[in-house]
Motif scaffolding. Structure first.
Motif, PDB file in Angstrom:
ATOM      1  N   ASN A 234      -6.894  -7.642  -4.618  1.00 52.71           N
ATOM      2  CA  ASN A 234      -7.321  -7.226  -5.961  1.00 52.71           C
ATOM      3  C   ASN A 234      -7.233  -5.717  -6.127  1.00 52.71           C
ATOM      4  O   ASN A 234      -6.823  -5.220  -7.183  1.00 52.71           O
ATOM      5  N   ALA A 235      -7.611  -4.962  -5.097  1.00 57.17           N
ATOM      6  CA  ALA A 235      -7.530  -3.499  -5.149  1.00 57.17           C
ATOM      7  C   ALA A 235      -6.076  -3.050  -5.267  1.00 57.17           C
ATOM      8  O   ALA A 235      -5.763  -2.122  -6.015  1.00 57.17           O
TER       9      ALA A 235
ATOM     10  N   ALA B 289     -11.159  -1.198  -2.164  1.00 57.05           N
ATOM     11  CA  ALA B 289     -11.495  -2.576  -1.805  1.00 57.05           C
ATOM     12  C   ALA B 289     -12.919  -2.707  -1.271  1.00 57.05           C
ATOM     13  O   ALA B 289     -13.362  -3.811  -0.968  1.00 57.05           O
ATOM     14  N   ASP B 290     -13.592  -1.560  -1.130  1.00 56.47           N
ATOM     15  CA  ASP B 290     -14.960  -1.538  -0.603  1.00 56.47           C
ATOM     16  C   ASP B 290     -15.047  -2.134   0.808  1.00 56.47           C
ATOM     17  O   ASP B 290     -15.892  -2.973   1.107  1.00 56.47           O
TER      18      ASP B 290
ATOM     19  N   SER C 224      -7.349   4.951   3.775  1.00 51.35           N
ATOM     20  CA  SER C 224      -8.687   5.325   3.304  1.00 51.35           C
ATOM     21  C   SER C 224      -8.851   5.055   1.812  1.00 51.35           C
ATOM     22  O   SER C 224      -9.896   4.567   1.369  1.00 51.35           O
ATOM     23  N   GLU C 225      -7.827   5.399   1.026  1.00 47.72           N
ATOM     24  CA  GLU C 225      -7.898   5.161  -0.417  1.00 47.72           C
ATOM     25  C   GLU C 225      -7.983   3.670  -0.729  1.00 47.72           C
ATOM     26  O   GLU C 225      -8.771   3.252  -1.584  1.00 47.72           O
ATOM     27  N   LEU C 226      -7.188   2.869  -0.020  1.00 45.50           N
ATOM     28  CA  LEU C 226      -7.255   1.422  -0.220  1.00 45.50           C
ATOM     29  C   LEU C 226      -8.618   0.889   0.202  1.00 45.50           C
ATOM     30  O   LEU C 226      -9.199   0.052  -0.493  1.00 45.50           O
TER      31      LEU C 226
ATOM     32  N   ARG D 268       0.835  -1.203   0.000  1.00 48.81           N
ATOM     33  CA  ARG D 268       0.000   0.000   0.000  1.00 48.81           C
ATOM     34  C   ARG D 268       0.867   1.250   0.000  1.00 48.81           C
ATOM     35  O   ARG D 268       0.642   2.173  -0.790  1.00 48.81           O
ATOM     36  N   THR D 269       1.885   1.289   0.859  1.00 49.80           N
ATOM     37  CA  THR D 269       2.730   2.489   0.942  1.00 49.80           C
ATOM     38  C   THR D 269       3.592   2.656  -0.311  1.00 49.80           C
ATOM     39  O   THR D 269       3.824   3.778  -0.748  1.00 49.80           O
TER      40      THR D 269
END
Length: 179
Positions: free
Chosen positions: A54-55, A27-28, A21-23, A13-14
């Motif tokens: 997947n996100a 990813a819902d 929040s964006e992830l 992620r980083t």
């Protein structure tokens, strides 16, 4: 199939420059759930983990890398080539600067600015006597943001792999890609 650890998820992620929040949005899932998973406080269901992975994969494919932007045909001169050869190459290719490469390794650069003040007899001297510092080098995995930051200070960025030059990127390449 090996499942990613909380540390693996946080690192990916980083590296992609995503906030929790964006992830979570991609990813819902909720941001607090991402924080708890990354902190190791909770074991997510497999379906939730799949949505997060997947996100991350989709976000990774959206990142523009040097390999996507670079020109593999690098027009260059060698340090021992005469300055007249560099001038001819620049004129022929309509470039304002060239990389100076020796045995596949960038060792300097030469631009029209470097040549303007030279007398006709200086044009027989080797390029290395009039060249400037080399353009910075990055790997094929460098991101558009990293390259753009370098291009704020340099006229080009060299792409290298195992020390060998494999491409070059200029502001014109980025403008062409983004248009």
């Amino acid at each position: 199939m090996e499942l990613p650890t909380p540390a693996d998820l946080r690192q990916r992620r980083t590296e992609l420059g995503l906030t929790q929040s964006e992830l979570a949005d991609k990813a819902d899932v909720s941001q607090p759930l991402i924080a708890r998973i990354e902190g190791g406080d909770v074991d997510p269901r497999l379906s939730t983990l799949r949505r997060i992975v997947n996100a991350l994969e989709k976000a990774e494919s959206d990142v523009i890398r040097a390999a996507d932007l670079m020109n593999e045909a690098v027009v260059s001169v060698a340090p021992d080539d005469p300055v007249s050869e560099a001038a001819r190459e620049m004129e022929e290719e309509a470039y304002s600067q060239l990389a100076v490469i020796q045995d596949g390794i960038p060792v300097g650069s030469i631009s029209q600015t470097d040549l303007v003040h030279l007398d006709s007899e200086d044009r027989d001297e080797p390029v290395e006597e009039h060249m400037s510092e080399s353009f910075p080098t990055v790997s094929k995995d460098a991101t558009l943001d990293e390259i753009s930051n370098l291009l704020e200070h340099y006229k080009a960025v060299m792409i290298t792999e195992a020390g060998e030059t494999v491409g070059i990127i200029t502001e014109a390449d980025i403008a062409a890609r983004l248009s």
